[in-house]
Write a protein that holds these residues in place. Structure first.
Motif, mmCIF file in Angstrom:
data_model
loop_
_atom_site.group_PDB
_atom_site.id
_atom_site.type_symbol
_atom_site.label_atom_id
_atom_site.label_comp_id
_atom_site.label_asym_id
_atom_site.label_seq_id
_atom_site.Cartn_x
_atom_site.Cartn_y
_atom_site.Cartn_z
ATOM 1 N N ALA A 133 42.786 44.305 37.167
ATOM 2 C CA ALA A 133 43.552 44.760 36.439
ATOM 3 C C ALA A 133 43.594 46.381 36.533
ATOM 4 O O ALA A 133 44.560 47.155 36.308
ATOM 5 C CB ALA A 133 43.121 44.746 35.009
ATOM 6 N N SER A 134 42.592 46.901 37.251
ATOM 7 C CA SER A 134 42.474 48.341 37.610
ATOM 8 C C SER A 134 43.164 48.752 38.839
ATOM 9 O O SER A 134 44.001 49.609 38.839
ATOM 10 C CB SER A 134 41.070 48.704 37.755
ATOM 11 N N ILE A 135 42.871 48.150 39.896
ATOM 12 C CA ILE A 135 43.409 48.623 41.126
ATOM 13 C C ILE A 135 44.189 47.258 41.910
ATOM 14 O O ILE A 135 44.717 47.479 43.060
ATOM 15 C CB ILE A 135 42.230 48.776 42.217
ATOM 16 N N GLY A 136 43.997 45.891 41.138
ATOM 17 C CA GLY A 136 44.896 45.102 41.756
ATOM 18 C C GLY A 136 43.827 44.350 42.999
ATOM 19 O O GLY A 136 43.189 44.804 43.569
ATOM 20 N N LEU A 137 43.973 42.874 42.818
ATOM 21 C CA LEU A 137 42.846 42.085 43.581
ATOM 22 C C LEU A 137 43.160 42.228 45.271
ATOM 23 O O LEU A 137 42.417 42.053 45.925
ATOM 24 C CB LEU A 137 43.257 40.333 43.468
ATOM 25 N N GLY A 138 44.341 42.668 45.656
ATOM 26 C CA GLY A 138 44.608 42.634 46.889
ATOM 27 C C GLY A 138 43.724 43.903 47.575
ATOM 28 O O GLY A 138 43.355 43.677 48.632
ATOM 29 N N ARG A 139 43.527 44.971 46.884
ATOM 30 C CA ARG A 139 42.678 45.803 47.308
ATOM 31 C C ARG A 139 41.304 45.782 47.317
ATOM 32 O O ARG A 139 40.241 46.263 47.706
ATOM 33 C CB ARG A 139 43.116 47.316 46.542
ATOM 34 N N ALA A 140 41.025 44.616 46.520
ATOM 35 C CA ALA A 140 39.450 44.321 46.019
ATOM 36 C C ALA A 140 39.129 43.071 47.053
ATOM 37 O O ALA A 140 38.218 42.385 46.464
ATOM 38 C CB ALA A 140 39.304 44.176 44.619
ATOM 39 N N LEU A 141 39.934 42.463 47.973
ATOM 40 C CA LEU A 141 39.421 41.307 48.728
ATOM 41 C C LEU A 141 38.074 41.488 49.273
ATOM 42 O O LEU A 141 37.336 40.408 49.296
ATOM 43 C CB LEU A 141 40.581 41.145 49.692
ATOM 44 N N PRO A 142 37.591 42.681 49.851
ATOM 45 C CA PRO A 142 36.319 42.461 50.154
ATOM 46 C C PRO A 142 35.365 42.363 49.257
ATOM 47 O O PRO A 142 34.223 41.658 49.334
ATOM 48 C CB PRO A 142 36.233 44.000 50.810
ATOM 49 N N TYR A 143 35.550 42.801 48.025
ATOM 50 C CA TYR A 143 34.772 42.680 47.003
ATOM 51 C C TYR A 143 34.603 41.186 46.508
ATOM 52 O O TYR A 143 33.543 40.481 46.190
ATOM 53 C CB TYR A 143 35.042 43.377 45.761
ATOM 54 N N LEU A 144 35.870 40.517 46.558
ATOM 55 C CA LEU A 144 35.814 39.100 45.979
ATOM 56 C C LEU A 144 35.084 38.306 47.120
ATOM 57 O O LEU A 144 34.383 37.387 46.847
ATOM 58 C CB LEU A 144 37.350 38.556 46.095
#
Length: 197
Positions: free
Chosen positions: A32-43
């Motif tokens: 919701a905050s930055i988009g899953l695409g930008r958080a793929l390393p976190y995922l």
């Protein structure tokens, strides 16, 4: 492994994997905050951390926790402190400013499951309740571990995509703040509830 035990194990794992917990709620907040695409390393980090806990559970870490309950108690409180810190960071993402520009790291994701008491409770249950004593342990453990990993990957991805959908369709900053804070509060509450177990 009996088909009935496998079906019941899969149902239990799916229920535990898809219900709100620290990993799912953090991915909702990040999406919701930055988009899953930008958080793929976190995922990816969340998946790696989840795999560590699954392998530890299959290897008998639950027996160690039963033998040394003070170790599990220490893990619970250290884990709770880490989850609170992560929840604070995720809640701030919803408030704009520079926090919105920085995605959580791969290592923040890796650290999430290994300090989450709910993850250990799930693994102890899976590798004790759904394994037949009449069959060799290793093949059953591998099947259950693969189920745990696949369902965890599906669940965390779907929660992250749910956050993405919120980000794409909700434009009101107040709603976004509410989502980030609510997900963070629920994340802390779910781990707090696990402390009582």
């Amino acid at each position: 492994m009996p088909t009935e035990a496998l079906a019941l194990g899969a149902l239990f794992i799916a229920t535990m994997s898809f219900t709100p917990g620290p990993a799912n709620l953090s991915l909702l907040s990040v999406g919701a905050s930055i988009g899953l695409g930008r958080a793929l390393p976190y995922l990816a980090g969340v998946w790696v951390g989840g795999l560590v806990v699954i392998v530890a559970g299959a290897a008998g870490l639950g027996a160690l926790f039963l033998a040394l309950p003070e170790v599990f108690l220490a893990l619970k409180f250290l884990g709770f402190a880490y989850i609170c810190w992560l929840a604070w960071k995720l809640a701030r993402m919803g408030f704009g400013g520079t926090a919105l520009e920085v995605a959580p790291s791969f290592w923040a994701g890796v650290g999430l499951h290994p300090v989450n008491p709910k993850a250990y409770v799930q693994c102890v249950m899976v590798f004790s309740a759904f394994v037949s004593p009449d069959a060799p342990y290793l093949p059953q453990a591998v099947i259950l571990a693969v189920l745990c990993l696949v369902l965890m990957m599906m669940a965390t991805s779907l929660w992250g995509l749910g956050g993405d959908a919120i980000r794409l369709f909700v434009r009101d900053a107040r709603v976004m703040r509410f989502v980030a804070v609510a997900a963070s509060v629920l994340m802390v509450a779910s781990v707090g509830a696990a402390l009582a177990i």
